[in-house]
Structures are given as C-alpha cells and as structure tokens.
Design a protein around this motif. Structure first.
Motif, mmCIF file in Angstrom:
data_model
loop_
_atom_site.group_PDB
_atom_site.id
_atom_site.type_symbol
_atom_site.label_atom_id
_atom_site.label_comp_id
_atom_site.label_asym_id
_atom_site.label_seq_id
_atom_site.Cartn_x
_atom_site.Cartn_y
_atom_site.Cartn_z
ATOM 1 N N ALA A 126 0.825 -1.215 0.000
ATOM 2 C CA ALA A 126 0.000 0.000 0.000
ATOM 3 C C ALA A 126 0.851 1.253 0.000
ATOM 4 O O ALA A 126 0.380 2.334 -0.351
ATOM 5 C CB ALA A 126 -0.916 0.000 1.224
ATOM 6 N N CYS A 127 2.105 1.108 0.425
ATOM 7 C CA CYS A 127 3.004 2.255 0.529
ATOM 8 C C CYS A 127 4.433 1.759 0.409
ATOM 9 O O CYS A 127 4.746 0.641 0.835
ATOM 10 C CB CYS A 127 2.774 2.969 1.870
ATOM 11 S SG CYS A 127 3.796 4.435 2.149
ATOM 12 N N GLY A 172 -1.376 2.214 -7.254
ATOM 13 C CA GLY A 172 -2.080 2.958 -6.198
ATOM 14 C C GLY A 172 -1.310 3.018 -4.892
ATOM 15 O O GLY A 172 -1.906 3.037 -3.812
ATOM 16 N N CYS A 173 0.026 3.022 -4.982
ATOM 17 C CA CYS A 173 0.881 3.073 -3.789
ATOM 18 C C CYS A 173 1.121 4.512 -3.347
ATOM 19 O O CYS A 173 1.356 5.394 -4.177
ATOM 20 C CB CYS A 173 2.260 2.482 -4.080
ATOM 21 S SG CYS A 173 2.338 0.712 -4.048
ATOM 22 N N ALA A 174 1.126 4.725 -2.053
ATOM 23 C CA ALA A 174 1.659 5.961 -1.495
ATOM 24 C C ALA A 174 3.160 5.773 -1.300
ATOM 25 O O ALA A 174 3.696 4.671 -1.452
ATOM 26 C CB ALA A 174 0.976 6.284 -0.168
ATOM 27 N N ILE A 175 3.852 6.854 -0.980
ATOM 28 C CA ILE A 175 5.285 6.788 -0.678
ATOM 29 C C ILE A 175 5.536 7.506 0.643
ATOM 30 O O ILE A 175 4.977 8.571 0.896
ATOM 31 C CB ILE A 175 6.133 7.417 -1.805
ATOM 32 C CG1 ILE A 175 6.131 6.493 -3.034
ATOM 33 C CG2 ILE A 175 7.564 7.698 -1.342
ATOM 34 C CD1 ILE A 175 6.892 7.043 -4.234
ATOM 35 N N ARG A 176 6.364 6.890 1.488
ATOM 36 C CA ARG A 176 6.775 7.564 2.722
ATOM 37 C C ARG A 176 8.253 7.884 2.622
ATOM 38 O O ARG A 176 9.091 6.988 2.507
ATOM 39 C CB ARG A 176 6.504 6.686 3.948
ATOM 40 C CG ARG A 176 6.520 7.512 5.254
ATOM 41 C CD ARG A 176 7.828 7.430 5.988
ATOM 42 N NE ARG A 176 7.922 6.232 6.810
ATOM 43 C CZ ARG A 176 8.898 6.007 7.684
ATOM 44 N NH1 ARG A 176 9.843 6.908 7.866
ATOM 45 N NH2 ARG A 176 8.947 4.877 8.358
ATOM 46 N N ILE A 177 8.569 9.167 2.627
ATOM 47 C CA ILE A 177 9.957 9.604 2.653
ATOM 48 C C ILE A 177 10.431 9.507 4.100
ATOM 49 O O ILE A 177 9.808 10.076 5.002
ATOM 50 C CB ILE A 177 10.089 11.049 2.133
ATOM 51 C CG1 ILE A 177 9.724 11.105 0.640
ATOM 52 C CG2 ILE A 177 11.483 11.600 2.383
ATOM 53 C CD1 ILE A 177 9.601 12.503 0.089
ATOM 54 N N GLY A 178 11.526 8.795 4.310
ATOM 55 C CA GLY A 178 12.008 8.582 5.671
ATOM 56 C C GLY A 178 13.401 9.137 5.881
ATOM 57 O O GLY A 178 14.402 8.465 5.616
ATOM 58 N N VAL A 179 13.478 10.387 6.352
ATOM 59 C CA VAL A 179 14.775 11.000 6.651
ATOM 60 C C VAL A 179 15.174 10.612 8.071
ATOM 61 O O VAL A 179 14.347 10.633 8.987
ATOM 62 C CB VAL A 179 14.701 12.532 6.517
ATOM 63 C CG1 VAL A 179 16.000 13.189 6.980
ATOM 64 C CG2 VAL A 179 14.383 12.911 5.073
#
Length: 371
Positions: free
Chosen positions: A105-106, A131-138
């Motif tokens: 899903a992400c 239909g994927c979201a993306i999580r930017i992980g700094v």
C-alpha cells in the motif's frame, strides 16, 4: 466555546493521502504503525506477527524488503493482512518496483538513495500504476554527506533540507501521494526538525523518535517526543520505535494517543502507585487486569485505587472503579456511583466480567444509535 479549553489541541492542517484503505492526514484519525522483525522471506512467521499487531490495534504495518526473496513473499503477506502493508526499501529500486507490483500500500523510500532520475521515475510509475503511497524517511543517522559537510552535524535544518530535497524529486515527477518523517534518536533534534518541517510543507507527517531504546526507556523518550508534537497539533501517523516486540509498540502508541485524548481504544486504567494504606495489592492487581483486558477494544475507563483517600473521587470519573477497604472487602463503583462490595479473592475475575459487560453495553448502544 469548548467545555474544557485547556484540553483542546489545534491540529495542523495537512493534505490527506490514502495508505491502502486507511486515510492519513487531513481530518483522519492519527494512525498507529509498527514494523515486523521476522524475516519477510518467511511469510508464515511474518503473517503470525502481523496478526498479533492487528489484535493490538495496528492501523498500518511495515515490513522490510531487503532482497528479492522478501518481495517474492510480499504478495502472500499482503493478501493475508487485514491492514495496509508498507514495504521498507532502501537502496535497491527494483525492490520498490517488485513491492508495488506485489500489492504494498506504501513504499518507504528516500528517492535520493534510489539512484538516477530515471530510476526515481520508474518507482513513481510503479507507485502510480499500483495505487501506492510513498513515505519519505529521513533519519539523522543516515543524512547525505553533502548536508553533513554543509551543517557540520545532524541538526534540524539539515533534516528539513534533506526532506525537502527528497520531496522535490517526487514532485518533479508529478507524484504527490507522500508522507514524510524526519526522525532522530535525540528527542530535541527530532521535535525541532518536525516543527520546522510542519511549517514548510502541507503533506502528512509520520512521527517517531528512532532507535528510542527498550520498552521503558524507549516509551519515555517516545512519549516526550511524539507527545510533544501531537500536543502541538503536529502529526498524522505515529510509530513508536522500541527494542521490544512490535505489538508492544502498538500498545504504547495508543497509550500516547489516549493520554492526549486524541484516540481512545480499549480500557484506560487510572491507578495509584500504592502505599501502606492500600487495601489490596494494587501493583499486581493492575498488572493482572491490564493483561486480562487486552482483548477489550471499546473505549472505557477503569480506576483501581488502593484506599479511600483518592479512590472515591477517581471512581466518580470512570466507568468502573474499585477502592480498597478493610478485611479484604472492597467497594465497586459503576458509572461513578457506589454499587456493591467484592471480596479480595474474587476481585480480578469480578472486574474483568464487569468490564466485558460494560463494553458490550457500550457497543450495543453505539449500534442502536447508528441504526
């Protein structure tokens, strides 16, 4: 005007995105996440752990996908999971493509680590197609070399600049279904970075104090950091990072949200630290009740007080209360009113049954109201 304005939290306005069927940001409830620690290439072990996290209340669960064996197992894991699955990707852009096709899903990525602009474009195309979201992980522990050279050390400005650089890579490819985290193990650094980012962007924010430590130390650090931000209205989804089983992360996450009145799930226990006045063993009683009542999802309150000094006052504010008395005979309160006594030996079983009955009553009333 609010009845208790000192409890009000003015939540930051953000865009809303969808992580599977779970909304994140906007006016959606703050969601609780965790991450599995089983080898993702072992779908049975991973699904079993996901099930425990689901039972604890997890809204979203992340799994690591470091190799092709993990992404190969992901389709089975996604199919078995009742909640959206986030695929954790670091340097191998092909893992992101495989995870998107497998139904994640992400995708948790840093676009700048994926490689060339064309590789970022490939990941974005795969995310859009599935239909994927993306999580930017700094993360303060893995900042880009040029930012470390520019700022000399991890600092709030460096974390925010890194996040903005990664965001720009997605926006340049017309991708906007993203959320961002700027995590650090230092509470001051993380909170300051999130506050700076909250002013700079309108996307949902994923909160966390990374590498927070063990169950007790990590819970304290997370409660201070995540709680501080949530109290300021910042944050749309949270992950409590503990060196503990992932279901414990979920429970702590909900306790933070419950303490701030942001979300309520299960039994909120009000209990005294105990002293020589106690009419029963408060510590062991609370431990037993918390263990026995983990299956209750209905929001409700229970007070467990060892004596009559503060007991009656606290009991008046909770759904069910018990106050210690003499000769092993304790007073039970229902909806804030004294109701009956219970003997020491029967107390825990009796309270469990009362809580279960109250939960059923609340659920029945909710169902009737909805009808």
């Amino acid at each position: 005007m609010s009845l208790r304005p000192w409890r009000d939290i003015a939540r930051r306005t953000s865009r809303q995105i969808m992580v599977g069927n779970v909304p994140v940001g906007g006016d959606a409830p703050v969601t609780v996440q965790t991450m599995t620690n089983t080898p993702t290439s072992d779908p049975r072990a991973t699904i079993n752990q996901i099930r425990r996290c689901e039972e604890a209340g997890a809204d979203i669960i992340r799994v690591s996908c470091p190799d092709v064996e993990s992404t190969a197992a992901l389709k089975q894991i996604v199919r078995a999971s009742r909640v959206p699955i986030v695929a954790d990707i670091h340097f191998h852009y092909k893992r992101a493509l495989e995870a998107a096709d497998a139904g994640a899903a992400c995708l948790r990525i840093n676009p700048g680590n994926i490689g060339s602009s064309e590789r970022v474009a490939e990941v974005v195309r795969a995310a859009k197609a599935n239909g994927c979201a993306i999580r930017i992980g700094v993360n303060a522990g893995s900042l880009e070399r040029d930012l470390l050279e520019k700022y000399g050390e991890p600092c709030p400005e460096a974390l925010v600049e890194s996040a903005l650089d990664h965001i720009k890579l997605l926006q340049d490819h017309d991708f906007h279904e993203y959320k961002v985290a700027v995590k650090a193990s230092d509470v001051f650094l993380a909170v300051s970075a999130y506050m700076g980012l909250a002013e700079a962007v309108d996307c949902p924010l994923h909160l966390g104090i990374t590498e927070a430590g063990g169950l007790i130390g990590g819970t304290v650090k997370s409660a201070i950091g995540i709680g501080n931000l949530l109290w300021a209205g910042i944050g749309d989804t949270i992950r409590v990072s503990l060196s503990a089983e992932p279901e414990e992360e979920v429970r702590v996450g909900f306790e933070i949200l419950k303490a701030l009145g942001i979300r309520n799930r299960g039994v909120r226990v009000v209990s005294c630290p105990s002293c020589a006045r106690q009419g029963f063993d408060v510590i062991r009683t609370v431990q037993a009740l918390e263990e026995r009542l983990q299956h209750i999802r209905t929001p409700m309150s229970l007070s467990v007080l060892g004596c009559v000094v503060n007991g009656p006052g606290e009991a008046r504010e909770t759904d069910i209360g018990i106050t210690g008395g003499g000769q092993g005979k304790h007073m039970v309160y229902l909806s804030g009113v004294t109701d009956h006594h219970v003997q020491d030996a029967d107390m825990i079983e009796h309270i469990v049954k009362l809580v279960e009955a109250k939960a059923a009553e609340i659920e029945a009333g909710t169902s009737q109201a909805a009808a």
